[in-house]
Structures are given as structure tokens and as C-alpha cells.
Write a protein that holds these residues in place. Structure first.
Motif, short mmCIF file in Angstrom:
data_model
loop_
_atom_site.label_atom_id
_atom_site.label_comp_id
_atom_site.label_asym_id
_atom_site.label_seq_id
_atom_site.Cartn_x
_atom_site.Cartn_y
_atom_site.Cartn_z
N GLN A 290 0.90 -1.38 0.03
CA GLN A 290 -0.06 0.01 0.05
C GLN A 290 0.97 1.37 -0.19
N ILE A 291 0.71 2.27 -1.07
CA ILE A 291 1.62 3.21 -1.12
C ILE A 291 0.82 4.48 -1.23
N ARG A 292 1.71 5.27 -0.31
CA ARG A 292 0.89 6.82 -0.20
C ARG A 292 1.84 7.61 -0.93
N THR A 293 1.42 8.51 -2.05
CA THR A 293 2.24 9.66 -2.73
C THR A 293 1.38 10.60 -2.98
N ASN A 294 2.26 11.78 -3.31
CA ASN A 294 1.75 12.99 -3.89
C ASN A 294 1.89 12.83 -5.41
N HIS A 295 2.88 11.98 -5.94
CA HIS A 295 3.06 12.02 -7.22
C HIS A 295 2.70 10.97 -7.70
N GLY A 296 1.53 11.26 -9.04
CA GLY A 296 1.12 10.08 -9.73
C GLY A 296 2.01 9.46 -10.84
N GLU A 297 3.10 10.01 -11.06
CA GLU A 297 3.84 9.57 -12.00
C GLU A 297 4.71 8.32 -11.15
N LEU A 298 4.62 8.16 -9.81
CA LEU A 298 5.40 7.10 -9.20
C LEU A 298 4.90 5.77 -9.55
N ILE A 299 3.46 5.74 -9.74
CA ILE A 299 2.89 4.66 -10.22
C ILE A 299 3.16 3.96 -11.63
N SER A 300 3.15 4.79 -12.71
CA SER A 300 3.78 4.57 -13.92
C SER A 300 5.12 3.91 -13.89
N GLU A 301 5.93 4.39 -13.09
CA GLU A 301 7.40 4.15 -13.02
C GLU A 301 7.46 2.88 -12.29
N LEU A 302 6.68 2.58 -11.20
CA LEU A 302 6.64 1.19 -10.39
C LEU A 302 5.86 0.15 -11.57
N GLU A 303 5.05 0.57 -12.41
CA GLU A 303 4.43 -0.53 -13.14
C GLU A 303 5.56 -0.84 -14.23
N ARG A 304 6.43 0.13 -14.67
CA ARG A 304 7.42 0.03 -15.89
C ARG A 304 8.39 -1.13 -15.24
N ARG A 305 8.38 -0.83 -13.90
CA ARG A 305 9.74 -1.80 -13.37
C ARG A 305 9.06 -3.19 -13.32
N LEU A 306 8.00 -3.26 -12.75
CA LEU A 306 7.36 -4.58 -12.42
C LEU A 306 7.03 -5.21 -13.88
N HIS A 307 7.03 -4.74 -14.89
CA HIS A 307 6.76 -5.33 -16.35
C HIS A 307 8.00 -5.93 -16.84
N VAL A 308 9.02 -5.11 -16.36
CA VAL A 308 10.38 -5.55 -17.13
C VAL A 308 10.69 -7.00 -16.27
N GLN A 309 10.50 -7.11 -15.01
CA GLN A 309 10.95 -8.20 -14.32
C GLN A 309 10.27 -9.51 -14.89
N ASP A 310 11.29 -10.63 -14.92
CA ASP A 310 10.73 -11.79 -15.64
C ASP A 310 9.87 -12.59 -14.41
N SER A 311 10.16 -12.56 -13.05
CA SER A 311 9.52 -13.14 -12.10
C SER A 311 8.30 -12.97 -12.03
N VAL A 312 8.08 -11.57 -12.38
CA VAL A 312 6.36 -10.85 -12.10
C VAL A 312 5.56 -11.35 -13.07
N ILE A 313 4.54 -12.32 -13.09
CA ILE A 313 3.81 -12.52 -14.17
C ILE A 313 2.57 -11.75 -14.31
N LYS A 314 2.06 -10.98 -12.93
CA LYS A 314 0.93 -9.97 -13.21
C LYS A 314 1.05 -9.08 -12.26
N TYR A 315 0.56 -7.98 -12.46
CA TYR A 315 0.52 -6.91 -11.30
C TYR A 315 -0.49 -6.00 -11.47
N MET A 316 -1.11 -5.40 -10.66
CA MET A 316 -2.35 -4.23 -10.74
C MET A 316 -1.96 -3.22 -9.68
N THR A 317 -2.45 -1.97 -10.00
CA THR A 317 -2.47 -0.98 -9.09
C THR A 317 -3.87 -0.42 -9.09
N ILE A 318 -4.28 -0.15 -7.78
CA ILE A 318 -5.80 0.29 -7.85
C ILE A 318 -5.73 1.57 -6.93
N ARG A 319 -6.24 2.65 -7.22
CA ARG A 319 -6.23 3.78 -6.27
C ARG A 319 -7.35 3.93 -5.35
#
Lengths: 140, 152
Positions: free
Chosen positions: A66-95
Motif C-alpha cells: 500500500q503506497i501513499r504518494t503525492n506524485h502520480g508518476e510514481l505509479i507508472s514508474e513502478l508498473e514499468r519496473r514490474l513489467h520488466v521483471q521476469d519473475s513477475v507474471i501479473k501486477y495491478m495498481t488500484i487507486r
């Protein structure tokens, strides 16, 4: 921008070693500290059976943040990093913050309404019994 | 004879409207109560409209497999006062999902309109994260146990 609360869930392949998972989590934490976000909760739900096959796997390791932030760009950065990882098969962010705001508003409304209603005094069991025998005595 | 004719003449007009009123499915007096019936019953029971409504009650002549009278269903979320339907709770959500994975309609579960909308959103989120299936039986729908794994 006001503070936002996000749920981040990712599923890792079932036999992933601990080191890989630690790498993934470390990269999440690193991105948060870079972009200005705070991790409120970090949970591991263990290996669960998936409802359908994902990347030819029937099981997966669930990780929840659970992440608290003022910057919405953080989420796209996190998703980008998770997408790159081979071990992660699925991810989801919910506001979450809008839902929580609404929940809080409804709870407050309900409590206000309950406070306005005149509360009935608790009926004591002795009270009805006392006048009844008197009435019977007068009737008889 | 003239009097009989007059009586016959007087009797004829009232007979005609009676015949019209007798046909089924007509007007407000007909059986089943039309569309005004269920609402009135909901008001008499004293509960909020949304609780009595979706059950349908004895509404109209239904041609189908459903029984004519159904017991009044109450929205579970309203009773428990849940203001937030958590998509992570697959055990709760799976109660509102068919065996095949489809979302159950409101008239079968008795959920109120507002909670049905929220339920739909929660179920779709759960489906996306593989907690509920898109189609097929929901296996392993127990709530996940949270374990604090990363204490540094």
C-alpha cells in the motif's frame, strides 16, 4: 496534488527464489524513495492457487503493497519496473483514496443520523411485571 | 310493459362497464396489483425502499420458472453496514458469483442497486488479479492470510 493512496499487488512465479523477490521489492522501495512515496503496508499472501492460468502457471506468490504518494508518476514508474521483471507474471495498481473518502463520508453520515434519532430507554423487565398484578387485583 | 322496457334500458348500460372491468390485466383493480403493488408493500413493512424492491414480491403474473411468491430479500451489505466492498476478499465476493463465474443478478441475491454496482467493480478487479475466475469454478476462494515478510 493531494495525497493519493494506491494498492499495488503483484504475482510472482511459484518457484521464484527469495533473492529475486527481494530484488523486486527493493526496486519498488527505491522508486518510492526517489519519487517521493511512502510504503504504508507490505504483505506477503503466500503461494495461492490462481483462478485461471497465468503464463502457464496455476499457482503464484502474491505480494501486496500500500503506497501513499503525492506524485502520480510514481505509479507508472513502478508498473514499468514490474513489467520488466521476469519473475513477475501479473501486477495491478488500484487507486484507493476516493473509495476510502466515500466510505468515511458514509460512515460519518450514518453516525450523525444515529445520534440525531432519540434513543429509546432500555425497557427493564421489572417494570411491566409490577403494574400487571395490580391490574389483576383490581380486575379480580 | 313500458316500465319493463325502461328497466331493461337502464340495466343495459351498467352491465357493459362491468364486463370491461372483468377482463384480466386491466386497469388498477386487476389482480397482481400491477406496478403499484410491490412499492406499496415495501412502504407498509416500514423498511427502506431498496430492501423490499429488488425481491420483486408478488409482482404481476410471471410466466416462467420462477415461483409466484418469493420471500423478501435484504441487502447483506446494508445490514452489515459495509461501506466499502473490498476486492481482496474473494470469499465474500464468491457468494455473489455463479458456479460458472458469472455475476449473479440483483433479483437473485437481494442486493440493493448501489451495492450491486460496487460489487460489480470489486468482482472485476478481483478477476483481473486472478482471485476470481472470468469463467469456470472459483477454486481456492479462501481469504489470503497476510504474513509480514519484510521486516528490515
Amino acid at each position: 496534488m493531494e495525497e493519493r493512496l494506491y494498492d499495488l499487488i503483484f504475482i510472482a512465479r511459484p518457484a521464484t527464489p527469495e533473492d529475486e523477490i527481494k530484488k523486486v521489492i527493493h526496486s519498488i522501495e527505491h522508486a518510492c524513495t526517489e519519487k517521493g512515496g511512502k510504503i504504508e503496508k507490505a504483505e506477503h499472501w503466500g503461494t495461492r492457487k490462481l483462478a485461471y492460468r497465468v503464463a502457464k502457471h496455476r499457482e503464484g506468490m502474491y505480494y501486496y503493497h500500500q503506497i501513499r504518494t503525492n506524485h502520480g508518476e510514481l505509479i507508472s514508474e513502478l508498473e514499468r519496473r514490474l513489467h520488466v521483471q521476469d519473475s513477475v507474471i501479473k501486477y495491478m495498481t488500484i487507486r484507493l483514496d476516493e473509495d476510502l473518502k466515500r466510505q468515511k463520508k458514509l460512515t460519518e453520515k450514518r453516525e450523525k443520523r444515529a445520534a440525531r434519532r432519540p434513543r429509546r430507554p432500555a425497557a427493564t423487565p421489572a417494570a411491566p411485571a409490577v403494574p400487571a398484578p395490580e391490574q389483576q387485583a383490581t380486575a379480580g | 310493459m313500458a316500465e319493463e322496457q325502461k328497466q331493461g334500458g337502464q340495466e343495459a348500460p351498467p352491465a357493459a362497464p362491468r364486463a370491461e372491468g372483468g377482463t384480466p390485466g386491466g386497469g388498477h383493480g386487476g389482480p397482481g396489483g400491477g406496478h403499484g403493488g410491490p412499492r406499496r408493500e415495501g412502504g407498509r413493512e416500514g423498511g427502506p425502499r431498496r430492501e423490499g424492491g429488488p425481491g420483486g414480491g408478488p409482482g404481476g403474473p410471471r410466466r416462467g420458472k420462477r415461483q409466484y411468491f418469493r420471500k423478501k430479500k435484504v441487502c447483506k451489505f446494508c445490514v452489515e453496514k459495509m461501506d466499502l466492498i473490498d476486492y481482496k476478499r474473494a470469499d465474500i465476493l464468491s457468494q455473489f458469483v455463479q458456479e460458472r463465474g458469472k455475476i449473479l443478478p440483483r433479483r437473485m441475491t437481494g442486493v440493493c442497486a448501489r451495492h450491486q454496482r460496487w460489487l460489480g467493480v470489486a468482482i472485476k478487479r478481483a478477476r483481473n488479479i486472478a482471485l476470481l475466475p472470468f469463467a469456470g469454478s472459483a477454486v481456492g476462494s479462501t481469504a489470503p492470510k497476510a504474513v509480514e515478510a519484510h521486516k528490515s
